[in-house]
Write an enzyme that holds these catalytic residues in place. Structure first.
Site, PDB file in Angstrom:
ATOM      1  N   GLN A  48      -2.663   2.185  15.367  1.00 12.73           N
ATOM      2  CA  GLN A  48      -1.755   2.615  14.540  1.00 12.73           C
ATOM      3  C   GLN A  48      -0.903   3.700  15.157  1.00 12.73           C
ATOM      4  O   GLN A  48       0.517   3.399  14.865  1.00 12.73           O
ATOM      5  CB  GLN A  48      -2.257   3.392  13.098  1.00 12.73           C
ATOM      6  CG  GLN A  48      -1.228   3.671  12.036  1.00 12.73           C
ATOM      7  CD  GLN A  48      -2.066   4.302  10.992  1.00 12.73           C
ATOM      8  OE1 GLN A  48      -3.159   4.412  10.755  1.00 12.73           O
ATOM      9  NE2 GLN A  48      -1.021   4.783   9.969  1.00 12.73           N
TER      10      GLN A  48
ATOM     11  N   ARG B  71      -6.733   3.785  13.604  1.00 14.40           N
ATOM     12  CA  ARG B  71      -6.090   4.744  13.924  1.00 14.40           C
ATOM     13  C   ARG B  71      -5.342   4.850  15.247  1.00 14.40           C
ATOM     14  O   ARG B  71      -4.231   5.281  15.443  1.00 14.40           O
ATOM     15  CB  ARG B  71      -6.791   6.259  13.717  1.00 14.40           C
ATOM     16  CG  ARG B  71      -7.385   6.370  12.254  1.00 14.40           C
ATOM     17  CD  ARG B  71      -6.383   6.204  11.272  1.00 14.40           C
ATOM     18  NE  ARG B  71      -6.869   6.692  10.203  1.00 14.40           N
ATOM     19  CZ  ARG B  71      -6.294   6.608   8.920  1.00 14.40           C
ATOM     20  NH1 ARG B  71      -4.888   6.306   8.840  1.00 14.40           N
ATOM     21  NH2 ARG B  71      -6.659   7.031   7.707  1.00 14.40           N
TER      22      ARG B  71
ATOM     23  N   HIS C  99      -3.697  14.234   0.678  1.00 11.11           N
ATOM     24  CA  HIS C  99      -3.987  13.517   2.002  1.00 11.11           C
ATOM     25  C   HIS C  99      -2.536  13.470   2.636  1.00 11.11           C
ATOM     26  O   HIS C  99      -2.568  13.605   4.140  1.00 11.11           O
ATOM     27  CB  HIS C  99      -3.804  11.943   1.392  1.00 11.11           C
ATOM     28  CG  HIS C  99      -3.857  10.885   2.587  1.00 11.11           C
ATOM     29  ND1 HIS C  99      -5.050  10.894   3.759  1.00 11.11           N
ATOM     30  CD2 HIS C  99      -3.132   9.951   2.973  1.00 11.11           C
ATOM     31  CE1 HIS C  99      -4.774  10.029   4.363  1.00 11.11           C
ATOM     32  NE2 HIS C  99      -3.606   9.590   4.181  1.00 11.11           N
TER      33      HIS C  99
ATOM     34  N   GLU D 123      -9.825   4.074   4.245  1.00 13.23           N
ATOM     35  CA  GLU D 123      -9.261   4.828   3.309  1.00 13.23           C
ATOM     36  C   GLU D 123      -9.400   4.542   1.849  1.00 13.23           C
ATOM     37  O   GLU D 123      -9.630   3.509   1.607  1.00 13.23           O
ATOM     38  CB  GLU D 123      -7.741   4.543   3.531  1.00 13.23           C
ATOM     39  CG  GLU D 123      -7.291   5.236   4.865  1.00 13.23           C
ATOM     40  CD  GLU D 123      -5.667   4.949   4.807  1.00 13.23           C
ATOM     41  OE1 GLU D 123      -5.168   5.772   5.680  1.00 13.23           O
ATOM     42  OE2 GLU D 123      -5.100   4.238   4.015  1.00 13.23           O
TER      43      GLU D 123
ATOM     44  N   ASP E 287       0.813  -1.299  -0.008  1.00 15.31           N
ATOM     45  CA  ASP E 287       0.017  -0.068   0.185  1.00 15.31           C
ATOM     46  C   ASP E 287       0.968   1.207  -0.039  1.00 15.31           C
ATOM     47  O   ASP E 287       1.799   1.220   0.554  1.00 15.31           O
ATOM     48  CB  ASP E 287      -0.859   0.130   1.249  1.00 15.31           C
ATOM     49  CG  ASP E 287      -1.905   1.137   1.093  1.00 15.31           C
ATOM     50  OD1 ASP E 287      -2.611   0.990  -0.005  1.00 15.31           O
ATOM     51  OD2 ASP E 287      -2.240   1.674   1.934  1.00 15.31           O
TER      52      ASP E 287
END
Length: 403
Positions: A232, A229, A124, A191, A117
């Site tokens: 992460q 998130r 962004h 996303e 990815d």
């Protein structure tokens, strides 16, 4: 309506013909299908009935044999399929081989080899930089304009559209917390991305140059890179995304061949920094694609990101991914990274749309900062086609369920 009589303006007319894999009720047998309007043609059965030499590629439970066959075969099969669904003399043979789309089960269309990815949207990247580094002189990291940043994911967690997404659990730690805690993610995000599907493999140790992009990449699909998130944020320093990204990646059931998108090719945004030779696409054909994406949460459109604004192209991503000698394999999938445009309603993640939860979205069923259990996210898209037609890109949908 008969399968051949696709209404004028249908984005899944004979100018499109995306590939998928399906099964019919009462059988576990899977086979390659091609979408025409609201029907699916059993491509393998049609190839056998019409004596096509490409029947061995189409009468299969996965697209991988077709992917591996190469560009000449891709073009030949597409020409044959177009004839089968448009030439009147084929109708008697082909008509019984169509199935109404609601009557079939769609499956993951190819066996995913490796999954990578990227992080290719300047809008962004700047938004994320402003959110997490508000005092920085430049929201972009120093390397961003020099190479396409990416990470390796887990191919085994790529799922087809319609598959429920279980809310992941993991460690998280807010800045004010004295220690990390374990539990379900409370900042689950999406996303909106485009995925590129590799067909022809490459040799180990041999980089794939920009000009060979179309010799290796078969087509594209929509992709939702689900992101936790909070998990992460705690884990990603210093090695980048890991458990916050690897629990699920949803892709469309339909792969649109690049040959269906000739009219959608556009030049990428103007580059602001000189590029090293292996990434310099100034002398190449236009490497961008004009895809118009919509993001809906529970049926309510919250964003419309334009893919034409992506700074790094799929060809550059492929070149960078292999420049160190890493080989391609049939079924490799790589995501574009979140697609975000310059406008507030063009952002491809809830992180940006709500500015990290500061500005909740007002939806008909309540406010949202991040996703709640039961929320359904749908990505859809179209691209310009021949003679003013639209090329539909198969949607990707996922529903969040409690872990």
């Amino acid at each position: 309506m008969p399968p051949f009589d696709v209404p004028e303006g249908d984005p899944f007319g004979p100018h499109n013909l995306p590939y998928g894999v399906f099964s019919v009720p009462g059988t576990r047998e899977r086979t390659v299908g091609v979408r025409l309007g609201d029907h699916v043609l059993d491509a393998g059965a049609a190839a056998r009935a019409l004596g096509s030499p490409y029947a061995p590629l189409l009468a299969r439970p996965t697209l991988n044999p077709l992917l591996a066959a190469g560009r000449t075969a891709w073009s030949d099969v597409r020409r044959a399929l177009t004839a089968w669904v448009t030439v009147p003399s084929h109708r008697e043979v082909v008509a019984p081989l169509f199935h109404p789309l609601p009557s079939v089960t769609l499956h993951l269309p190819f066996e995913v080899a490796d999954y990578v990815d990227f992080y290719a949207s300047e809008n962004h990247a700047r938004n994320v930089g402003r959110i997490f580094r508000p005092d920085a002189a430049d929201p972009l990291t120093p390397n961003w304009k020099h190479l396409p940043i990416g990470y390796h994911g887990r191919s085994g967690t790529v799922v087809v559209s319609g598959t429920d997404v279980v809310r992941p659990s993991g460690q998280r730690k807010a800045p004010a917390d004295p220690a990390p805690v374990f539990g379900p993610s409370v900042r689950l995000d999406i996303e909106a991305e485009v995925g590129f599907v590799v067909g022809v493999p490459s040799e180990p140790g041999r980089p794939v140059p920009l000009g060979d992009f179309r010799e290796h990449v078969f087509g594209l699909c929509l992709l939702n890179d689900w992101s936790a998130r909070d998990i992460q944020a705690w884990e990603y320093v210093p090695l980048g995304p890991f458990l916050g990204k690897s629990f699920a990646t949803s892709v469309s059931a339909w792969i649109t061949p690049l040959d269906a998108l000739e009219q959608a090719r556009v030049a990428p945004p103007q580059r602001t920094h000189p590029l090293l030779p292996y990434l310099d696409d100034g002398a190449e054909e236009p490497g961008g694609y004009d895809l118009r994406i919509s993001v809906a949460v529970n049926g309510h459109v919250v964003s419309e990101p334009p893919f034409s604004t992506m700074y790094w192209t799929a060809a550059q991503q492929l070149a960078h991914m292999t420049v160190n000698g890493a080989r391609l394999r049939t079924g490799d999938l790589y995501g574009s990274g979140t697609v975000s445009g310059p406008g507030e309603r063009q952002r491809g993640s809830l992180l940006e749309l709500t500015w990290n939860g500061r500005d909740p979205l007002e939806l008909p069923d309540g406010r949202r900062t991040f996703l709640e259990d039961g929320d359904v996210v749908t990505l859809s898209a179209w691209a310009p086609g021949p003679d003013g037609a639209r090329v539909g890109i198969g949607e990707v949908t996922g529903r969040v369920v409690a872990g």
